[in-house]
Design an enzyme around this catalytic site. Structure first.
Site, PDB file in Angstrom:
ATOM      1  N   HIS A  65      -2.598   8.116  -6.415  1.00 58.89           N
ATOM      2  CA  HIS A  65      -3.708   7.191  -6.620  1.00 58.89           C
ATOM      3  C   HIS A  65      -5.019   7.812  -6.125  1.00 58.89           C
ATOM      4  CE1 HIS A  65      -0.044   4.655  -6.087  1.00 58.89           C
ATOM      5  NE2 HIS A  65      -0.541   4.064  -7.161  1.00 58.89           N
ATOM      6  N   ASP A 114      -2.228  12.374  -3.238  1.00 63.26           N
ATOM      7  CA  ASP A 114      -1.578  11.099  -3.556  1.00 63.26           C
ATOM      8  C   ASP A 114      -1.838  10.781  -5.033  1.00 63.26           C
ATOM      9  OD1 ASP A 114      -0.629   8.372  -1.879  1.00 63.26           O
ATOM     10  OD2 ASP A 114      -1.703   7.931  -3.751  1.00 63.26           O
ATOM     11  N   HIS A 131      -7.262   4.167   0.737  1.00 62.17           N
ATOM     12  CA  HIS A 131      -7.903   3.121  -0.082  1.00 62.17           C
ATOM     13  C   HIS A 131      -8.877   2.246   0.704  1.00 62.17           C
ATOM     14  CE1 HIS A 131      -5.541   4.067  -3.571  1.00 62.17           C
ATOM     15  NE2 HIS A 131      -4.392   3.731  -3.019  1.00 62.17           N
ATOM     16  N   ASP A 190       3.691  10.001  -3.970  1.00 58.02           N
ATOM     17  CA  ASP A 190       4.027   9.074  -5.052  1.00 58.02           C
ATOM     18  C   ASP A 190       3.764   9.643  -6.450  1.00 58.02           C
ATOM     19  OD1 ASP A 190       1.360   8.994  -4.320  1.00 58.02           O
ATOM     20  OD2 ASP A 190       1.297   6.825  -4.010  1.00 58.02           O
TER      21      ASP A 190
HETATM   22 ZN   LIG Z   1      -0.604   6.263  -3.661  1.00 60.90          ZN
END
Ligand SMILES: [Zn+2]
Length: 302
Positions: A159, A157, A120, A241
């Site tokens: 996200h 992931d 991120h 996740d």
């Molecule tokens: Zn994540």
């Protein structure tokens, strides 16, 4: 398979109740139990490696923000403790050492279990628990230091890796593929976001979709893109996740889905694969998913 770890990762301490916590490291170790890995200590990363992705003023800003005790906060959920800078730099050093080992043929596969995670972090913005764009820095190391011409990153992931996308938006030598739940934090990752050279592939998945839908999406959109790209090295942003038990998201993957996906990814880049830990916040699910992922990396790395 080389396994890169370091005690300094436990020195990155987040406030009580924060999902990205020190205990994740022990879960990773539990997942690796019984897998015959070759253990290496993550060296400290070189600033020159960070500077391929982040400007010097950002590096200085992170360094200066590190508190002498307690916590400093860089955004809503990104915290620094006294040991955070060393931890982040060892995550960078770990992925660079892993890339070096795999590119030079010392090993075929490697797994770097660093924290804080990285995908991120944008050029000048720490966010989403991340300080430096670890996996993008690893890709740049392969391209600029080793002279590779075609690298790929697959980010599974849950996200979207907005940071990796930001850092590599103009990088025509690196294919970046991200599958992620949408809508979800950080809000980016629509399939229309393709990068300056069409070298970014975003694969949004709907909440509640499970392993079967994931496998179909990878067969349809990801494996053909990798086959066409013909990478010399494949990096994985390995967040766990998307597991059904994870508290931060709503995909319904199981540990065996990570094993299946890892095996498929090892079919590319001549099996030269470097994987770097991102998310995964249910400790039992993290251990089981790491076991499936690393088990395949070890088997394929022989
Ligand atoms: Zn994540």
């Amino acid at each position: 398979m080389l396994y890169f770890a370091h005690d300094a990762f436990a020195g990155h301490v987040t406030p009580p109740g924060h999902p990205e916590r020190v205990e994740r490291l022990a879960a990773v170790e539990r997942g690796l139990q019984g897998i015959p890995v070759e253990r290496r200590a993550c060296p400290l990363g070189e600033e020159a490696d960070v500077l391929r992705c982040h400007p010097g003023r950002y590096l200085e800003r992170v360094k200066r923000a590190v508190p002498s005790e307690g916590w400093a906060q860089l955004d809503g959920d990104t915290f620094l403790s006294p040991g955070s800078y060393e931890a982040a730099m060892r995550a960078v050093g770990g992925i660079c050492a892993a890339v070096d080992a795999v590119v030079t043929g010392e090993a075929k596969t490697a797994f770097v279990a660093g924290r804080p995670p990285g995908h991120h972090a944008e050029r000048e913005t720490a966010m989403g628990f991340c300080l430096f764009g670890t996996v993008a820095i690893g890709a740049k190391r392969a391209l600029d230091h080793h002279g590779l011409n075609r690298v790929a990153i697959v980010d599974f992931d849950v996200h979207h890796g907005n940071g990796t996308q930001d850092l590599l938006w103009e990088e025509g030598r690196c294919l970046y593929v991200s599958s992620h739940q949408m809508p979800l934090y950080p809000g980016t990752g629509r399939s229309e976001e393709r990068g300056a050279h069409g070298q970014i592939v975003n694969v949004p998945l709907r909440a509640g979709s499970g392993g079967r839908e994931m496998r179909a999406a990878y067969e349809r959109a990801v494996f053909p893109a990798l086959a066409e790209w013909k990478p010399e090295l494949l990096l994985i942003s390995a967040g766990f996740d998307a597991h059904a038990d994870d508290p931060l998201a709503g995909l319904e993957w199981q540990a065996e889905d990570y094993g299946w996906l890892t095996g498929k990814l090892c079919d590319f880049a001549g099996g030269r694969v470097v994987s770097s830990l991102e998310g995964g916040y249910d400790l039992e699910a993290l251990a089981a998913s790491v076991a499936a992922h690393a088990g395949v990396l070890e088997e394929r790395g022989r």
